[in-house]
Design an enzyme around this catalytic site. Structure first.
Site, PDB file in Angstrom:
ATOM      1  N   HIS A 108      30.637 -58.693  -7.487  1.00  0.00           N
ATOM      2  CA  HIS A 108      30.186 -58.418  -8.874  1.00  0.00           C
ATOM      3  C   HIS A 108      29.758 -59.757  -9.680  1.00  0.00           C
ATOM      4  CE1 HIS A 108      29.889 -56.727 -12.912  1.00  0.00           C
ATOM      5  NE2 HIS A 108      30.077 -55.623 -12.364  1.00  0.00           N
ATOM      6  N   ALA A 204      36.001 -74.098 -15.382  1.00  0.00           N
ATOM      7  CA  ALA A 204      36.933 -72.933 -15.105  1.00  0.00           C
ATOM      8  C   ALA A 204      36.992 -71.573 -15.770  1.00  0.00           C
ATOM      9  CB  ALA A 204      38.499 -73.654 -15.339  1.00  0.00           C
TER      10      ALA A 204
END
Length: 319
Positions: A108, A204
Site C-alpha cells: 500500500h 523516519a
C-alpha cells in the site's frame, strides 16, 4: 485564548451522546504485533474514547483504527473539546516512536508513519466540528512531533482533496519491485509547503495527512489474476477520474497471487458498493478475469454508533 478545563469538567457531566465524532487513524504498520499493541494500548487508556473497529493487513503493511468519542460546544455552538484529540495525539506518539519509515515496505502506498487521519461527524455533530478537531490535531502534530501536515477536505481553507495532495507528493508512484513501496524516496525538503509544521521532513516519520469529511465507505474487490496491467485498467475505468463512477476513487494494489481494487466511495448513498462491484465484474469479464465478492474494511455509521454506545456503557459499568 486559554482553555478553561474546569468548565470542561463541568460540561462533561451532561455530555450529549448525539454529538459524536469518528476518527479513522491510519499507520504504516500491519505486521509488527508489538507496535500495533503499543498503539492500541494507548488508545484504550482513555476511558472516554472507544476503538469501535480495527483493520490490519500484512500485505499492505498498514493498519487502521476507528475511534469514537463526543464533542463539546461553547454557548455559541462552537466546538471546544473532544477526548479524541488527546487520544489521537498519544497514539501518534506511540506510532512515531515505533515506526521507522526508512525500514518500511509494503503493497500500500504511504507518505508517513502516521499516514492519514480523517474525522467524520456522526449523529448530530457537524462537519465544522470534525474540521475543528482535524485542525487542532494538526497543530499538535506540528508542535509536538515536528512533522509536516497537509490538511484536506473540510479541514483545508479551500477544501483541497486528499488525492490531489497525494498525487503532487508522489503517493501513487511505486518505488520498489515495480509495484511496492519501500523506504523514503522524497527529498528532505518538501517540494510544497505543508499547512502545518516544517518544510523539512524526517525520513523516519515522513508526512501526515489530516482531514475532515462526511462519511466515506472503503470497499475492496479482489481480482483473481496477477495481471497488473489489466487490474490497473479496471481500476482506472471504475474511478471518477478515469471517467467511471462519480464520487469513486480507486487504487490498484498488488497482493501475493492476485490484485485488489481498493475503492473509496465518497458519496456512498449516491454510489454504493453494489454498483461498484457490478462495474468491476463487467470490466474484469472483458479482460477475461474472475472477480471475488468485495468486502468492506469498516463498519457503517449506524453500526459504528451502536458499537460505541454499547462499549461506552460497558466501560461506565465496569468497576
Amino acid at each position: 485564548m486559554a482553555f478553561n478545563y474546569t468548565t470542561t469538567r463541568e460540561q462533561k457531566k451532561t455530555v450529549d451522546q448525539s454529538m459524536l465524532l469518528c476518527c479513522k487513524f491510519f499507520i504504516s504498520e500491519g505486521r509488527n504485533i508489538a507496535t500495533l499493541d503499543a498503539v492500541e494500548r494507548v488508545a484504550r487508556s482513555n476511558p472516554e474514547t472507544v476503538i469501535v473497529h480495527k483493520f490490519h493487513d500484512r500485505t499492505y503493511n498498514r493498519a487502521r483504527y476507528s475511534l469514537v468519542s463526543y464533542v463539546l460546544h461553547d454557548c455559541t455552538g462552537n466546538a471546544i473539546y473532544s477526548p479524541l484529540q488527546q487520544t489521537v495525539v498519544a497514539m501518534a506518539e506511540a506510532a512515531f516512536n515505533a515506526i521507522n519509515l526508512e525500514l518500511h515496505e509494503g503493497a500500500h502506498p504511504r507518505l508517513g508513519a502516521v499516514d492519514d487521519i480523517v474525522f467524520h461527524p456522526l449523529a448530530c455533530a457537524s462537519l465544522d466540528d470534525a474540521a475543528w478537531l482535524a485542525k487542532a490535531v494538526a497543530a499538535d502534530f506540528a508542535n509536538q512531533f515536528n512533522v509536516p501536515v497537509f490538511l484536506y477536505a473540510a479541514a483545508h481553507p479551500t477544501g483541497k482533496q486528499l488525492d490531489t495532495i497525494r498525487r503532487k507528493l508522489g503517493f501513487y508512484r511505486p518505488n520498489f519491485m515495480g509495484n511496492q513501496w519501500a523506504g523514503w524516496t522524497m527529498p528532505d525538503i518538501l517540494p510544497q509547503t505543508p499547512d502545518k509544521g516544517p518544510i523539512a521532513v524526517s525520513r523516519a516519520k515522513g508526512i501526515s495527512m489530516i482531514g475532515a469529511r462526511p462519511w466515506v465507505t472503503l470497499y475492496n474487490i479482489p481480482i483473481l489474476s496477477t495481471d497488473v496491467s489489466a487490474a490497473r485498467r479496471i481500476a482506472r475505468k471504475v474511478s471518477a477520474r478515469g471517467g467511471g463512477l462519480p464520487a469513486v476513487q480507486t487504487l490498484r494494489i498488488v497482493c501475493e497471487d492476485f490484485n485488489e481494487i481498493a475503492c473509496m466511495l465518497l458519496e456512498p448513498n449516491r454510489v454504493g458498493a453494489d454498483r461498484v462491484q457490478n462495474l468491476v465484474e463487467m470490466l474484469a469479464a472483458q479482460e477475461g478475469l474472475d472477480v471475488e465478492k468485495g468486502y468492506f474494511t469498516d463498519l457503517s455509521p449506524e453500526m459504528i454508533i451502536e458499537q460505541y454506545m454499547n462499549l461506552i456503557s460497558t466501560k461506565k459499568s465496569s468497576p
